[in-house]
Design an enzyme around this catalytic site. Structure first.
Site, PDB file in Angstrom:
ATOM      1  N   HIS A   1     -17.232   0.213  -5.372  1.00  0.00           N
ATOM      2  CA  HIS A   1     -17.646  -0.637  -6.412  1.00  0.00           C
ATOM      3  C   HIS A   1     -16.978  -0.312  -7.782  1.00  0.00           C
ATOM      4  CE1 HIS A   1     -20.467  -3.351  -8.504  1.00  0.00           C
ATOM      5  NE2 HIS A   1     -20.443  -2.348  -9.431  1.00  0.00           N
TER       6      HIS A   1
ATOM      7  N   ASP B   1     -16.215  -1.323 -11.628  1.00  0.00           N
ATOM      8  CA  ASP B   1     -16.533  -2.129 -12.456  1.00  0.00           C
ATOM      9  C   ASP B   1     -15.465  -2.643 -13.177  1.00  0.00           C
ATOM     10  OD1 ASP B   1     -19.630  -2.102 -12.394  1.00  0.00           O
ATOM     11  OD2 ASP B   1     -19.317  -0.238 -12.401  1.00  0.00           O
TER      12      ASP B   1
ATOM     13  N   ASP C   1     -24.439  -5.507  -7.781  1.00  0.00           N
ATOM     14  CA  ASP C   1     -24.913  -4.598  -8.920  1.00  0.00           C
ATOM     15  C   ASP C   1     -25.144  -5.418 -10.218  1.00  0.00           C
ATOM     16  OD1 ASP C   1     -25.335  -2.411 -10.363  1.00  0.00           O
ATOM     17  OD2 ASP C   1     -23.121  -2.286 -11.161  1.00  0.00           O
TER      18      ASP C   1
ATOM     19  N   HIS D   1     -20.365  -8.227 -15.014  1.00  0.00           N
ATOM     20  CA  HIS D   1     -21.818  -7.768 -15.380  1.00  0.00           C
ATOM     21  C   HIS D   1     -22.055  -6.492 -16.002  1.00  0.00           C
ATOM     22  CE1 HIS D   1     -20.885  -5.558 -11.283  1.00  0.00           C
ATOM     23  NE2 HIS D   1     -21.082  -4.553 -12.075  1.00  0.00           N
TER      24      HIS D   1
HETATM   25 ZN   LIG Z   1     -21.266  -2.507 -11.534  1.00  0.00          ZN
END
Ligand SMILES: [Zn+2]
Length: 1011
Positions: A258, A260, A370, A574
């Site tokens: 993951h 970001d 997420d 996000h």
């Molecule tokens: Zn995230």
């Protein structure tokens, strides 16, 4: 039988830490180290390799925050390593801490080809699988000094504020032999030890494992761990070979990282994080053919293609071989609370188009592990974009209520459903540890009906993704007594099997409200405003450019629109739109929004000029989906003069009264709105004695996650800002009266303007704030005299209703809610909408009757500003402008109409002639969201519309050009019989009759005749 379990546990753990793990690498040989420091922005590898390198020593500090140090490691594999597996071990100063969120590196060959990432849990560079001895070693590492953030107020969030001190120390640089037997032993021990820890005290299996571990430990000679490793492993072979029980739960383990797209690092660092992690993945995939790595976000692939084409080529090969699996099909893993309808569509279509063009694949699962809550519009949009499944896990973060399902059908506002799974291990970055596997089984809510769950494994955010240890673990727990059966598989295989075995899974209807991170609707106000403005400028640009293309042969700016959409979609990531990134990210995002607005205006202006021609007729462009002052929707026309009487203004001892014959509004001496009389309905809009447009400040000190969270106890203290520095009544314009109030409070300055225009039942507000408060929530309140059981909030292509009461813990937890352009409260016969042009956070509470006897009132508040200190200590310091309006006597349809109007101000031009719209819709409940030319650039016109009230609609679409063909398509503008069957149309010349179901989104593809 005497036993001491704690003593065995201690013995195992100490042996692991002090004897076995240190013996994995042996026979070390130092290498020569040189370094070149790059204080500014990163450079491509070619330039990095060509820097001037000077000698550097292990133990020396390096890396002020955000700088790059290029290391060159040179040496020779000594003859004694012949026949062994040799690796270069590099410790950039990892301090044995967590797997990511710190310094990282990317290793290159002497030719500048990326080898793999250097991260705390994967800090090696392969040199020789079987060394001959004498090989020359030359490895470069591009090391990034990404600072760590601990959750305290930190100056490191921008290079402009970060102190210029080295953060790391090169702790290790040496060649070593990887002892595969010891490595294998460590993994055997870990898997068994972790498994035994999860088994019941009385389980014989637990004791058998412990006995085997004991015998293994007895076998180890501390002076020669390597020499005894094979014999030690043989003691474990029996317990490792015991197969899983037939009823064992099945875990589909999916390699993942993951990453970001921006957060505690700027976008430019994400680009490097992707290159490090993805080069690890392709290297590991060569070694472990069973590895399947799921990777979402077309944006991250696009970055790799542009910045690291060699890694991208290898990724492309692994996509073809099925080991690197594009999932999700979105441009980024976006927030889903705040993006508008069309932007949510484009997240899917831009992502899927990229995956189709680059790899020829079409993901069927939405991948959003997420994001901070999930809009009830998503099931329909996902299905219309060709998805069938949905993966998340964030709802496990709820602080109040436990989400009841792990595998279920999620139903949206229109009734569409997606088959949804939440990995029950409650993580998207598992290590496949015994604890995680056992917890996932214990936690799984569907036992007895379903037997499968998914588990993403791999370190995210710069941890480097899956490791060889994880894959070795997966092999050991594939079929092991006491453990769930783990197989490394693609998400689509999981979903296909899970849906087959559980077609009657339970249903969750409506939004998935995350009971956490409620501050993200408000933090970093410029993100909210920038997003809203850009979305509406995009609507205008596409509408006017498509109209100009058909009417005037104006070239349609496909490339520029795609580029602007992609930047807008990235900013909806996000942690960007939600305002939870460091200062650097938001500083750049503000600049990007400003640039995007300029670029969009530069598309809109020439399109309008091409449409109107030269002339002196005053024309108004109305990009909104409803007629405005005589100008049809989606057209340019001449405004009709307003026939309403002027606004009268009277100032007396009890304040200033503005009256337009529809509303009579009193602004008190304290500058708040003390009364609104709806003269049409003959009733008061506000609760008796309560004032509106009142600025209210609350202390805002959440327990954790400053930028993310508003904690409910903020309500315990409140102060109303009623002190007036200056009050001015502006009566210059008889068509619009204004009262302007200036307030000072602390170091902050507030200027509030209340205005009433002739002929409108709408009271408009503008609030400008010079915001200097920290850890303070600013709201503006409207105590409405309606007895509202629920509020209705606009979401993408519709709205959701939420109770205003707090009967259940689920209702109580929604103490801060997200709405797009409007929020409506009402009772039968009367309602009010609060419309805004750039905020999202709201709360709605019930005002009890005087002595507990009688009707309730309803207070609606907009959240305007916060001042969280982490991760950006100066969040929202500075000036802001908010526009909002109270629409009195409003039905939902009025809220919808005013929502568009307030966000699409009319464009005044002069030209030769009015311009008729390309399409007109007869029923105002059927709203045109988008008019554009088709993505395939063939010249077809695409019109997206939806039913906005939640009811059925039959309407006629009138097209202003000759039609060769009309089709109902999916969101990707493709023919789809299943979707077409849901929206039957009949075409007659230039008219299209269509029927819509509640909140249905319909995409029409209109092929002009004679092309
Ligand atoms: Zn995230």
């Amino acid at each position: 039988m005497h036993r001491s379990l704690s003593s065995l546990t201690q013995r195992i753990e100490r042996a692991l830490d002090e004897r076995l793990i240190p013996a994995i690498h042996r026979d070390v040989e130092p290498v020569h180290v040189e370094a070149a420091h790059l204080p500014g922005e990163p450079v491509p590898a070619g330039e990095g390799l060509a820097l001037t390198y000077t000698p550097f020593a292990v133990g020396q500090p390096w890396g002020p925050a955000w700088s790059t140090t290029w290391f060159r490691f040179t040496g020779e594999v000594p003859a004694r390593m012949r026949g062994h597996r040799v690796e270069l071990l590099v410790d950039l100063g990892f301090d044995n801490a967590g797997p990511g969120f710190r310094s990282e590196g990317l290793a290159y060959t002497a030719d500048g080809a990326p080898i793999k990432g250097i991260e705390p849990r994967t800090a090696y560079v392969p040199i020789a699988r079987r060394a001959a001895g004498g090989e020359r070693v030359e490895v470069y590492v591009e090391a990034a000094a990404n600072p760590r953030f601990t959750g305290a107020v930190s100056p490191f969030g921008d290079r402009e504020t970060a102190p210029d001190v080295p953060l790391y120390r090169l702790d290790r640089a040496e060649l070593a032999v990887l002892d595969e037997e010891v490595h294998g032993l460590v993994l055997d021990v870990r898997v068994l030890h972790e498994l035994a820890r999860e088994l019941a005290e009385a389980d014989p299996r637990r004791h058998q494992i412990h006995r085997a571990l004991e015998l293994m430990l007895d076998e180890i000679d501390v002076a020669d761990v390597s020499g005894g490793a094979r014999a030690a492993r043989s003691r474990l072979a029996g317990v490792l070979a015991a197969p899983a029980v037939p009823s064992a739960h099945r875990v589909f383990a999916v390699g993942h990282a993951h990453i970001d797209s921006a957060w505690l690092w700027p976008v430019r660092e994400t680009i490097r994080k992707c290159s490090r992690t993805f080069s690890n993945v392709v290297a590991l995939a060569d070694e472990y053919p069973e590895l399947v790595f799921a990777c979402s976000s077309a944006q991250q692939y696009a970055w790799l293609r542009q910045h690291h084409p060699q890694v991208y080529r290898r990724v492309t090969e692994k996509v073809a071989s099925g080991q690197f699996v594009p999932v999700g099909g979105m441009w980024v893993e976006s927030d889903t609370n705040m993006p508008g309808g069309e932007a949510m569509v484009r997240q899917f279509t831009q992502g899927k188009r990229f995956f189709a063009a680059e790899f020829g694949v079409e993901p069927r699962e939405v991948w959003l592990p997420d994001s901070f809550g999930y809009s009830a519009a998503l099931p329909q949009l996902a299905r219309l974009a060709g998805f069938r499944w949905f993966l998340s896990q964030k709802m496990s973060w709820n602080t109040t209520n436990r989400f009841p399902h792990h595998t279920f059908w999620w139903e949206g506002i229109d009734g569409s459903r997606v088959f949804t799974h939440f990995p029950p291990a409650d993580t998207y970055s598992s290590e496949l540890s015994g604890r995680e596997l056992a917890y996932g089984v214990r936690n799984f809510a569907e036992h007895g009906r379903a037997t499968r769950s998914l588990l993403p494994f791999g370190y995210g955010d710069g941890g480097g993704g899956p490791t060889r240890e994880m894959l070795e673990t997966a092999r050991r727990v594939a079929d092991l007594e006491g453990s769930p059966r783990v197989s490394v598989r693609a998400p689509a295989e999981f979903f296909a099997e899970a849906e087959r075995e559980y077609p009657d899974a339970p249903v969750w209807s409506g939004e998935m409200y995350l009971e956490y991170h409620r501050g993200t609707y408000t933090s970093q106000s410029a993100m909210k405003r920038g997003n809203r403005r850009t979305e509406h400028l995009l609507r205008e640009a596409e509408l006017w450019c498509a109209t100009a293309a058909l009417r005037a042969g104006h070239p349609y700016p496909y490339d520029e629109l795609d580029a602007i959409w992609q930047e807008t979609l990235l900013l909806q990531f996000h942690d960007i739109l939600p305002g939870s990134s460091i200062a650097w990210v938001h500083r750049e995002a503000r600049q990007t929004y400003a640039r995007l607005a300029e670029r969009l205006e530069a598309l809109i202006d020439p399109a309008l000029t091409a449409l109107t021609g030269a002339g002196s007729v005053p024309l108004t462009g109305n990009a909104a989906p409803h007629e405005r002052a005589g100008v049809p929707a989606l057209a340019l026309g001449v405004q009709r003069a307003v026939e309403a009487p002027p606004v009268s203004v009277r100032t007396g001892p009890d304040g200033t009264v503005l009256d337009n014959g529809l509303l009579r509004v009193r602004v008190g001496a304290d500058g708040t709105v003390s009364a609104i009389r709806d003269l049409v309905a003959g009733r008061d809009v506000l609760r008796a004695g309560a004032a509106a447009n009142v600025l209210q400040v609350h202390p805002d000190t959440p327990n954790k996650f400053d930028a993310w969270d508003i904690d409910e106890f903020y309500r315990n203290r409140r102060r109303d800002l009623t002190g007036v520095t200056k009050l001015m009544v502006d009566t210059a314009d008889p068509r619009q009266a204004r009262v302007r109030v200036t307030r000072h409070d602390g170091d902050s300055v507030y200027v509030q303007t209340v205005s009433l225009a002739a002929g409108e039942r709408v009271l408009r507000f503008e609030t400008e704030v010079d915001w200097q408060q920290r850890e303070t929530l600013l709201k503006v309140a409207f105590p409405i005299d309606v007895h509202a059981a629920h509020s209705s909030s606009e979401i993408q292509f519709g709205h959701v209703r939420r109770p205003t009461h707090t009967n259940t813990s689920w209702d109580a937890a929604r103490f801060e809610i997200c709405a797009h352009r409007w929020l409506h409260v009402g009772e039968p016969g009367y309602g009010v909408a609060l419309v805004n042009d750039g905020t999202y956070g709201h709360d709605v509470t019930r005002d009890p009757p005087g002595d507990g006897l009688g009707a309730l009132g309803t207070t609606v508040r907009l959240s305007l500003l916060r001042g969280p200190r982490y991760p950006d200590p100066d969040t929202d310091r500075g000036t802001h402008r908010f526009g909002y309006a109270l629409v009195c006597g409003a039905e939902i349809l009025d809220a919808v109409r005013e929502g568009y109007r307030s966000n699409l101000p009319p464009r005044e031009r002069t030209g030769a002639n009015p311009v008729a719209p390309l399409v007109e819709v007869a029923d105002p409940a059927v709203v045109v969201e988008s008019v554009k030319l088709a993505d395939d650039r063939g010249g077809d016109v695409v019109v997206r519309l939806y039913e906005a009230l939640g009811g059925r609609a039959r309407t006629r679409l009138t097209v202003s050009f000759d039609l060769a063909r009309v089709e109902v398509c999916d969101l990707l503008e493709r023919q789809n019989a299943e979707i077409a069957a849901l929206a039957p149309i009949s075409v007659d010349g230039r008219t299209v009759d269509l029927a819509l179901t509640p909140f249905q989104v319909v995409t029409l593809r209109l092929t002009p005749a004679g092309r």
